[in-house]
Design an enzyme around this catalytic site. Structure first.
Site, PDB file in Angstrom:
ATOM      1  N   GLU A  70       0.828  -1.212   0.000  1.00  9.23           N
ATOM      2  CA  GLU A  70       0.000   0.000   0.000  1.00  9.23           C
ATOM      3  C   GLU A  70       0.857   1.255   0.000  1.00  9.23           C
ATOM      4  O   GLU A  70       0.506   2.267  -0.617  1.00  9.23           O
ATOM      5  CB  GLU A  70      -0.927   0.052   1.209  1.00  9.23           C
ATOM      6  CG  GLU A  70      -1.704   1.370   1.295  1.00  9.23           C
ATOM      7  CD  GLU A  70      -2.787   1.429   2.352  1.00  9.23           C
ATOM      8  OE1 GLU A  70      -3.564   2.404   2.332  1.00  9.23           O
ATOM      9  OE2 GLU A  70      -2.861   0.500   3.174  1.00  9.23           O
ATOM     10  N   ASP A  86      -0.632  -4.888   3.207  1.00 13.50           N
ATOM     11  CA  ASP A  86      -1.169  -3.669   3.809  1.00 13.50           C
ATOM     12  C   ASP A  86      -0.574  -3.604   5.211  1.00 13.50           C
ATOM     13  O   ASP A  86      -1.007  -4.336   6.106  1.00 13.50           O
ATOM     14  CB  ASP A  86      -2.698  -3.686   3.881  1.00 13.50           C
ATOM     15  CG  ASP A  86      -3.269  -2.323   4.287  1.00 13.50           C
ATOM     16  OD1 ASP A  86      -4.433  -2.045   3.970  1.00 13.50           O
ATOM     17  OD2 ASP A  86      -2.525  -1.545   4.935  1.00 13.50           O
ATOM     18  N   ILE A  88      -0.654  -1.487   7.694  1.00 12.31           N
ATOM     19  CA  ILE A  88      -1.650  -1.195   8.729  1.00 12.31           C
ATOM     20  C   ILE A  88      -2.983  -0.989   8.017  1.00 12.31           C
ATOM     21  O   ILE A  88      -3.199   0.042   7.375  1.00 12.31           O
ATOM     22  CB  ILE A  88      -1.318   0.055   9.563  1.00 12.31           C
ATOM     23  CG1 ILE A  88       0.079  -0.011  10.161  1.00 12.31           C
ATOM     24  CG2 ILE A  88      -2.366   0.237  10.670  1.00 12.31           C
ATOM     25  CD1 ILE A  88       0.456   1.217  11.009  1.00 12.31           C
ATOM     26  N   ASP A  89      -3.870  -1.955   8.115  1.00 17.05           N
ATOM     27  CA  ASP A  89      -5.211  -1.760   7.577  1.00 17.05           C
ATOM     28  C   ASP A  89      -6.078  -1.266   8.719  1.00 17.05           C
ATOM     29  O   ASP A  89      -6.151  -1.902   9.766  1.00 17.05           O
ATOM     30  CB  ASP A  89      -5.780  -3.039   6.968  1.00 17.05           C
ATOM     31  CG  ASP A  89      -7.059  -2.752   6.194  1.00 17.05           C
ATOM     32  OD1 ASP A  89      -8.089  -3.368   6.476  1.00 17.05           O
ATOM     33  OD2 ASP A  89      -7.024  -1.835   5.352  1.00 17.05           O
ATOM     34  N   THR A  91      -5.737   2.387   9.351  1.00 12.34           N
ATOM     35  CA  THR A  91      -4.778   3.395   9.835  1.00 12.34           C
ATOM     36  C   THR A  91      -5.448   4.482  10.667  1.00 12.34           C
ATOM     37  O   THR A  91      -4.909   4.922  11.690  1.00 12.34           O
ATOM     38  CB  THR A  91      -4.020   4.016   8.652  1.00 12.34           C
ATOM     39  OG1 THR A  91      -3.292   2.989   7.980  1.00 12.34           O
ATOM     40  CG2 THR A  91      -3.056   5.093   9.102  1.00 12.34           C
ATOM     41  N   ASP A 213      -6.193  -4.059   0.741  1.00  9.77           N
ATOM     42  CA  ASP A 213      -7.226  -4.086   1.795  1.00  9.77           C
ATOM     43  C   ASP A 213      -7.946  -5.430   1.817  1.00  9.77           C
ATOM     44  O   ASP A 213      -8.393  -5.894   2.848  1.00  9.77           O
ATOM     45  CB  ASP A 213      -8.303  -3.015   1.525  1.00  9.77           C
ATOM     46  CG  ASP A 213      -7.789  -1.593   1.504  1.00  9.77           C
ATOM     47  OD1 ASP A 213      -8.189  -0.835   0.578  1.00  9.77           O
ATOM     48  OD2 ASP A 213      -6.994  -1.247   2.384  1.00  9.77           O
TER      49      ASP A 213
HETATM   50  C1  LIP Z   1      -9.283   1.260   5.105  1.00  9.21           C
HETATM   51  C2  LIP Z   1     -10.156   0.087   4.749  1.00  9.21           C
HETATM   52  C3  LIP Z   1     -11.598   0.342   5.219  1.00  9.21           C
HETATM   53  C4  LIP Z   1     -12.138   1.532   4.536  1.00  9.21           C
HETATM   54  C5  LIP Z   1     -11.270   2.725   4.841  1.00  9.21           C
HETATM   55  C6  LIP Z   1      -9.815   2.468   4.432  1.00  9.21           C
HETATM   56  P1  LIP Z   1      -6.666   1.763   5.218  1.00  9.21           P
HETATM   57  O1  LIP Z   1      -7.986   1.007   4.640  1.00  9.21           O
HETATM   58  O2  LIP Z   1      -9.678  -1.041   5.386  1.00  9.21           O
HETATM   59  O3  LIP Z   1     -12.428  -0.737   4.934  1.00  9.21           O
HETATM   60  O4  LIP Z   1     -13.464   1.752   4.926  1.00  9.21           O
HETATM   61  O5  LIP Z   1     -11.794   3.828   4.158  1.00  9.21           O
HETATM   62  O6  LIP Z   1      -9.737   2.325   3.042  1.00  9.21           O
HETATM   63  O7  LIP Z   1      -6.633   3.113   4.518  1.00  9.21           O
HETATM   64  O8  LIP Z   1      -6.788   1.926   6.678  1.00  9.21           O
HETATM   65  O9  LIP Z   1      -5.532   0.889   4.806  1.00  9.21           O
END
Ligand code: LIP
Length: 265
Positions: A70, A86, A88-89, A91, A213
């Site tokens: 990412e 990813d 940190i999913d 964030t 994601d």
């Molecule tokens: C997040 C996604 C989440 C979405 C957020 C964001 P990130 O990814 O996991 O489902 O609703 O808008 O995209 O930006 O934390 O890697």
């Protein structure tokens, strides 16, 4: 060596170690970091450090593999294996210390998703699966709820970082909410799919997910018994992702397609 079980033995400890790294850095990050697709799409030093850590390790353990991260990591590789990362999913949750964020690592073998791992450091959880091998949380088998109807379904969803997309997603929610038990917005697609896999929710849908994601969580959810796809009979992807037990999937797919939930900026 492209045996998924061996690759999983690399991915699991890597996701857990990267989880420990981001936990160690959590108090040092704040919202003043850089932003990406919009002013609310933040990237922290921990996102970058965790991605660099994972990519460095893979470059030693699997030097011929490709990567897609990412935060910008990208290489083709020559082995036929590609890692999708990813760091940190979730964030935004991470920066606010809301405990729903994780490290997501998936691998493709010959362009097909083969395995996924999502570590959730706050709770010392590690979700994992390889295609054909079932889904696990900390080594224990997990599976989706089998009996939810639309009316009794607890549905997780998410919203993008762009205002116009959020407006459209809210419109869909206004029509869907009266038809289901309730909605949960956890803030991490990877964990939404893992929570579905272990039955914490009955379904998950979202428009706009990137490969990083979605990849690992999609393998874990489908190995736990979920159907994972879009609203038009195709594979899940950025255009749309829906995941649920097969019976519920079809019922929700029809409702969301009727609401044109995938017709969104
Ligand atoms: C997040 C996604 C989440 C979405 C957020 C964001 P990130 O990814 O996991 O489902 O609703 O808008 O995209 O930006 O934390 O890697």
């Amino acid at each position: 060596m492209t045996d998924a079980a061996d690759l999983l033995d690399i991915a699991r400890p890597l996701a857990i170690e990267a989880g420990e790294l981001i936990e160690a850095m959590r108090d040092s990050v704040d919202l003043s970091g850089d932003t990406k697709s919009s002013s609310v799409d933040v990237v922290t030093a921990a996102d970058r450090a965790a991605e660099a850590f994972i990519v460095d390790r893979l470059s030693v353990l699997r030097p011929d593999d490709g990567v897609l991260g990412e935060e910008g990591a990208g290489s083709e590789g020559t082995s036929g294996v590609r890692w999708i990362i990813d760091p940190i999913d979730g964030t935004t949750n991470y920066v606010y210390s809301v405990p729903s964020y994780g490290v997501s690592i998936a691998a493709e073998v010959d362009a097909d998703l083969a395995l996924g791992v999502v570590s959730e450091p706050v709770f010392n959880r590690c979700y994992s699966a390889r295609v054909g091998g079932g889904a696990f949380k900390n080594g224990e088998p997990i599976s989706v709820n089998t009996d939810p109807s639309v009316e009794t379904a607890l549905v997780a969803t998410g919203f993008g970082y762009l205002a116009e997309r959020r407006r459209r997603q809210a419109e869909v929610l206004v029509d869907l909410l009266p038809q289901v038990r309730d909605i949960r917005r956890f803030g991490s697609a990877a964990l939404d799919l893992c929570y579905l896999a272990e039955g914490l929710v009955d379904a998950y849908y979202e428009r706009g997910l990137h490969a990083w994601d979605l990849a690992a969580g999609a393998v874990i959810a489908s190995e736990a018994g979920a159907t994972v796809g879009d609203l038009r009979g195709n594979a899940a992807g950025e255009h749309f992702t829906l995941a649920a037990h097969p019976a519920l999937f079809e019922a929700l797919r029809a409702i969301l397609a009727g609401l044109e939930a995938d017709d969104c900026p």
